[in-house]
Motif scaffolding. Structure first.
Motif, PDB file in Angstrom:
ATOM      1  N   UNK A  89      -4.362  -4.823  -7.478  1.00 40.27           N
ATOM      2  CA  UNK A  89      -2.906  -4.959  -7.505  1.00 40.27           C
ATOM      3  C   UNK A  89      -2.374  -5.614  -6.234  1.00 40.27           C
ATOM      4  N   UNK A  90      -2.930  -5.214  -5.116  1.00 38.96           N
ATOM      5  CA  UNK A  90      -2.504  -5.830  -3.851  1.00 38.96           C
ATOM      6  C   UNK A  90      -2.835  -7.312  -3.853  1.00 38.96           C
ATOM      7  N   UNK A  91      -4.053  -7.665  -4.265  1.00 35.23           N
ATOM      8  CA  UNK A  91      -4.471  -9.068  -4.318  1.00 35.23           C
ATOM      9  C   UNK A  91      -3.574  -9.864  -5.263  1.00 35.23           C
ATOM     10  N   UNK A  92      -3.241  -9.283  -6.404  1.00 33.33           N
ATOM     11  CA  UNK A  92      -2.395  -9.984  -7.383  1.00 33.33           C
ATOM     12  C   UNK A  92      -0.990 -10.213  -6.829  1.00 33.33           C
ATOM     13  N   UNK A  93      -0.479  -9.232  -6.077  1.00 34.75           N
ATOM     14  CA  UNK A  93       0.860  -9.384  -5.511  1.00 34.75           C
ATOM     15  C   UNK A  93       0.883 -10.340  -4.321  1.00 34.75           C
ATOM     16  N   UNK A 142      -4.293   6.107  -7.660  1.00 32.55           N
ATOM     17  CA  UNK A 142      -5.023   4.984  -8.247  1.00 32.55           C
ATOM     18  C   UNK A 142      -6.399   4.848  -7.610  1.00 32.55           C
ATOM     19  N   UNK A 143      -7.394   4.459  -8.407  1.00 35.44           N
ATOM     20  CA  UNK A 143      -8.721   4.198  -7.837  1.00 35.44           C
ATOM     21  C   UNK A 143      -8.639   3.031  -6.838  1.00 35.44           C
ATOM     22  N   UNK A 144      -9.519   3.020  -5.860  1.00 35.83           N
ATOM     23  CA  UNK A 144      -9.500   2.014  -4.786  1.00 35.83           C
ATOM     24  C   UNK A 144      -9.596   0.588  -5.331  1.00 35.83           C
ATOM     25  N   UNK A 145     -10.464   0.343  -6.315  1.00 32.94           N
ATOM     26  CA  UNK A 145     -10.604  -1.012  -6.849  1.00 32.94           C
ATOM     27  C   UNK A 145      -9.329  -1.469  -7.562  1.00 32.94           C
ATOM     28  N   UNK A 146      -8.623  -0.575  -8.215  1.00 31.23           N
ATOM     29  CA  UNK A 146      -7.366  -0.925  -8.878  1.00 31.23           C
ATOM     30  C   UNK A 146      -6.280  -1.211  -7.832  1.00 31.23           C
ATOM     31  N   UNK A 147      -6.281  -0.418  -6.760  1.00 28.80           N
ATOM     32  CA  UNK A 147      -5.310  -0.666  -5.684  1.00 28.80           C
ATOM     33  C   UNK A 147      -5.530  -2.054  -5.088  1.00 28.80           C
ATOM     34  N   UNK A 148      -6.796  -2.388  -4.806  1.00 26.18           N
ATOM     35  CA  UNK A 148      -7.125  -3.702  -4.243  1.00 26.18           C
ATOM     36  C   UNK A 148      -6.753  -4.826  -5.194  1.00 26.18           C
ATOM     37  N   UNK A 188       0.836  -1.213   0.000  1.00 26.55           N
ATOM     38  CA  UNK A 188       0.000   0.000   0.000  1.00 26.55           C
ATOM     39  C   UNK A 188       0.865   1.256   0.000  1.00 26.55           C
ATOM     40  N   UNK A 189       1.982   1.210   0.719  1.00 25.88           N
ATOM     41  CA  UNK A 189       2.883   2.355   0.773  1.00 25.88           C
ATOM     42  C   UNK A 189       3.609   2.600  -0.539  1.00 25.88           C
ATOM     43  N   UNK A 190       3.729   1.570  -1.357  1.00 24.08           N
ATOM     44  CA  UNK A 190       4.447   1.696  -2.624  1.00 24.08           C
ATOM     45  C   UNK A 190       3.546   2.077  -3.794  1.00 24.08           C
ATOM     46  N   UNK A 191       2.255   1.822  -3.655  1.00 22.16           N
ATOM     47  CA  UNK A 191       1.329   2.104  -4.757  1.00 22.16           C
ATOM     48  C   UNK A 191       1.059   3.609  -4.874  1.00 22.16           C
ATOM     49  N   UNK A 192       0.764   3.993  -6.089  1.00 23.43           N
ATOM     50  CA  UNK A 192       0.423   5.393  -6.385  1.00 23.43           C
ATOM     51  C   UNK A 192      -0.886   5.739  -5.684  1.00 23.43           C
TER      52      UNK A 192
END
Length: 128
Positions: free
Chosen positions: A105-109, A97-103, A90-94
């Protein structure tokens, strides 16, 4: 009479007897200084090195923390590790980004790509 050098030789006529009722012999590799310390402790307590090592291991096991009785500790450790990973990601993501895109990306990682989910050893296998 069988001499020491003849014991266990292939041309010996008497079979080798297995000794039963004795403790298993375990070799222990220790640094020279630690061996000297154990020897000094053994001498102070008037026992052999072997008996001293057994007694010191017994003392150590008595004060060692108990081993986990179940796999629940492993599960909680895995959950804690995943929480730490999510926090770092979460600290590394832009932040823009929209909340659903952040989630996503986090889920994928944290879960990995879906095409490799069948390779994961920490997930239950589907029944076939």
């Amino acid at each position: 009479m069988i001499g020491v050098s003849d014991f266990g030789s292939k041309d010996s006529t008497s079979p080798v007897r297995r000794r039963t009722g004795l403790d298993v012999i375990s070799a222990v590799k220790m640094p020279e200084l630690q061996t000297a310390t154990v020897d000094a402790w053994a001498e102070a307590h008037q026992m052999s090195r072997s008996d001293a090592i057994c007694k010191l291991v017994e003392f150590g096991l008595r004060i060692a923390p108990p081993t986990p009785a179940s796999g629940s500790t492993v599960v909680s450790d895995a959950t804690r590790l995943e929480e730490l990973a999510v926090h770092e990601i979460e600290g590394l993501l832009d932040p823009a980004l929209p909340e659903d895109e952040r989630e996503r990306r986090i889920r994928r990682l944290t879960e990995g790509p879906p095409e490799f989910s069948h390779e994961r050893i920490d997930l239950p296998k589907p029944r076939t």
